[in-house]
Design an enzyme around this catalytic site. Structure first.
Site, PDB file in Angstrom:
ATOM      1  N   CYS A 119     -40.066 -31.410   2.410  1.00  0.00           N
ATOM      2  CA  CYS A 119     -40.985 -30.372   2.897  1.00  0.00           C
ATOM      3  C   CYS A 119     -40.354 -28.984   2.863  1.00  0.00           C
ATOM      4  O   CYS A 119     -40.971 -28.011   3.285  1.00  0.00           O
ATOM      5  CB  CYS A 119     -41.474 -30.691   4.307  1.00  0.00           C
ATOM      6  N   ASP A 138     -32.796 -25.853   5.878  1.00  0.00           N
ATOM      7  CA  ASP A 138     -31.640 -25.970   6.771  1.00  0.00           C
ATOM      8  C   ASP A 138     -30.574 -26.883   6.183  1.00  0.00           C
ATOM      9  O   ASP A 138     -29.374 -26.656   6.391  1.00  0.00           O
ATOM     10  CB  ASP A 138     -32.076 -26.493   8.144  1.00  0.00           C
ATOM     11  N   GLU A 154     -32.485 -32.750   7.938  1.00  0.00           N
ATOM     12  CA  GLU A 154     -32.119 -31.364   7.605  1.00  0.00           C
ATOM     13  C   GLU A 154     -30.718 -31.017   8.069  1.00  0.00           C
ATOM     14  O   GLU A 154     -30.308 -29.862   7.992  1.00  0.00           O
ATOM     15  CB  GLU A 154     -33.144 -30.390   8.192  1.00  0.00           C
TER      16      GLU A 154
END
Length: 559
Positions: A507, A460, A436
């Site tokens: 995710c 992020d 991320e």
């Protein structure tokens, strides 16, 4: 139209006639007795009978709501046999020389008040359980049947599906609801942490608790709407509200039809490519939605909510019980649990973190864990212990370098040695990292050699790649989640994972973007973890896609 706000136990929309359920408090008189030993014997015999009733309820619940939902009736058996509870009842009988009914009622009130006054939400929820077991004992002592909803004494006359409105419902009442005749239930009181709420979520009935409505109001027989999405209960809705929510309900029904046609099918494209469809969840309350939407596993369990929902650090044992419950419920399906991800927009007061000018770039997630290892070790011990009970995988967030991963491995070895020395069983869960940060994505070829899997956190990653604060609504126009840089980065990460034979998933929110499902298939993404309600729409696209044909010019839209 009257509108009441409550706490949503389970989502969904129910529209229908309201039926008020009044339990009818049992009248208990204080009677002086001479044979206190005989009264104690009566109480003990009633306890035996109540336990037999609970065993029968357990078997019924086991068939209808599964082991987790049925467990409450085992807990009620334990509560009936609790030494403090029994001692209080028998002492009142002996010392005050009163009948067993009075002693049970008095003890039930005392214990319920004690639980209700506690600070912990879970313990407050036990007040309803004490009342339930005490009511059951009173019913037996007074010669009734179970005295429950659907029992001989208090059977509700229901000729059509209704919305049940009550002051509160005991778990034993909830499990005996005729699912075909109950659209929803709404209570004036009750807790989201009560076993009744847990059962409602397991059964899947739209439900609200804590609405504060008065049962004195003449609402019985009137039209009602329960909107579990935002916790609203409408009595005699106006035409506009009825039309709006009827439309939303029809959309829900279409989704349910989709569930029936797609449930159980493999996530395989027309040309034979497989992809795993997992669910993102915040706590064990979401497990029912995971199973209802036929998720292949859990790709992101946000363990930070265990911390955010408390006023102090959760103990190893408290965490272990939660992780074990998730693992056991999911059986052989993979459960990816992300370690503590506190910081940035998720602040937890008792961590006593110093104020930061730029918290998104500050001490958060794995940085807290590595600088405060005592917190990290407690969570890791709980996770490794729980991994014995299912297919747990552990995922570390906010990684930027290889040295962080190697430091994590050192700490993991330490806790494994501790557990072994203490004779505590532990498993060998997969261990992966979230990609991320741009740094992790760029060196993903090196990181892939250190871990078992990647999960790309697009929320992020987007923020850091575009240098846009995703919490700043004034920058919404600049936060382009479809930016080609993001898609290229995802493709690179997946390629680097596959080069060394590990799997890579997504995710973040972008994984649920239906516009890119085919692109992710073309990239070779192994897993998409999304909110439970998005699984079936994605499966539909997967089943209808020929990836080899799509690949011919798939990059044109974003390169």
């Amino acid at each position: 139209m009257k509108v009441y706000k409550g706490k949503s136990v389970f989502g969904g929309i129910a529209i229908g006639k309201i039926q008020v359920y009044g339990r009818g408090e049992k009248q208990v008189k204080r009677v002086k007795v001479e044979d206190t030993k005989g009264e104690v014997l009566r109480y003990r015999e009633a306890t035996k009978e109540a336990i037999e009733q609970l065993k029968a309820l357990y078997e019924k619940a086991l068939q209808e709501v599964g082991k987790e939902g049925a467990a409450i009736f085992e807990i009620h058996q334990i509560m009936l046999e609790d030494g403090d509870y029994q001692e209080s009842i028998e002492n009142i009988i002996h010392i005050q020389e009163v009948n067993a009914e009075y002693a049970v009622a008095q003890t039930g009130d005392n214990f319920a008040q004690m639980f209700a006054s506690m600070e912990d939400d879970y313990m407050r929820g036990r007040a309803a359980d004490v009342k339930d077991i005490s009511e059951r004992l009173l019913s037996v002592l007074q010669g009734g049947e179970s005295g429950l909803l659907g029992g001989e004494e208090e059977k509700m006359s229901v000729r059509e599906p209704v919305i049940i409105v009550a002051d509160d419902l005991a778990p034993s009442e909830t499990v005996q609801l005729d699912k075909d005749m109950v659209l929803s239930f709404v209570t004036a009181h009750g807790s989201l942490n009560s076993h009744t709420a847990i059962l409602a979520r397991t059964i899947g009935i739209p439900a609200l608790v804590g609405t504060g409505l008065s049962l004195d109001e003449a609402i019985d027989g009137k039209m009602g709407i329960v909107d579990g999405t935002d916790g609203t209960f409408y009595v005699e809705p106006d035409e506009e509200t009825l039309s709006r929510l009827e439309k939303a309900r029809q959309e829900e029904l279409l989704k349910k039809e989709l569930l029936q046609t797609l449930k159980g099918k493999e996530n395989v494209t027309l040309d034979g490519q497989n992809i795993l469809l997992y669910a993102n969840i915040g706590n064990i309350k979401d497990l029912a939605a995971v199973l209802q939407n036929d998720a292949g596993g859990i790709g992101l369990f946000r363990s930070e909510f265990i911390y955010l929902e408390r006023d102090d650090f959760p103990t190893e044992e408290e965490q272990f019980k939660i992780y074990r419950t998730v693992a056991e419920t999911m059986g052989k399906k993979r459960v990816v649990i992300r370690t503590l991800d506190i910081g940035a927009d998720k602040q937890c007061g008792y961590f006593n973190m110093e104020k930061e000018e730029n918290p998104a770039m500050g001490c958060r997630a794995i940085r807290i864990c590595l600088t405060r290892p005592e917190i990290f070790k407690t969570q890791l011990r709980a996770l490794f212990r729980a991994s014995v009970f299912g297919k747990i995988a552990i995922m570390y967030p906010m990684i930027t370098s290889v040295w962080e991963v190697r430091k994590i491995k050192e700490i993991v070895e330490e806790i494994k040695q501790e557990l072994q020395a203490q004779g505590i069983a532990y498993g060998e869960p997969e261990q992966g990292i979230m990609i991320e940060t741009p740094a992790a994505a760029i060196i993903s070829d090196q990181l892939a050699k250190e871990v078992d899997f990647f999960s790309i956190g697009t929320n992020d990653l987007t923020q850091y790649l575009l240098a846009v604060d995703r919490q700043n609504t004034a920058l919404d126009d600049f936060c382009d989640t479809h930016h080609p840089a993001i898609l290229r980065m995802i493709e690179t990460v997946v390629e680097n994972a596959h080069k060394v034979g590990i799997w890579a998933g997504i995710c973040g929110e972008l994984g649920a973007d239906l516009e890119f499902t085919r692109d992710f298939l073309a990239m070779g993404v192994d897993e998409l973890s999304v909110s439970p309600g998005r699984i079936l729409p994605i499966r539909k696209i997967v089943l209808e896609t020929d990836v080899s044909a799509y690949k011919k010019d798939w990059r044109k839209s974003w390169k």
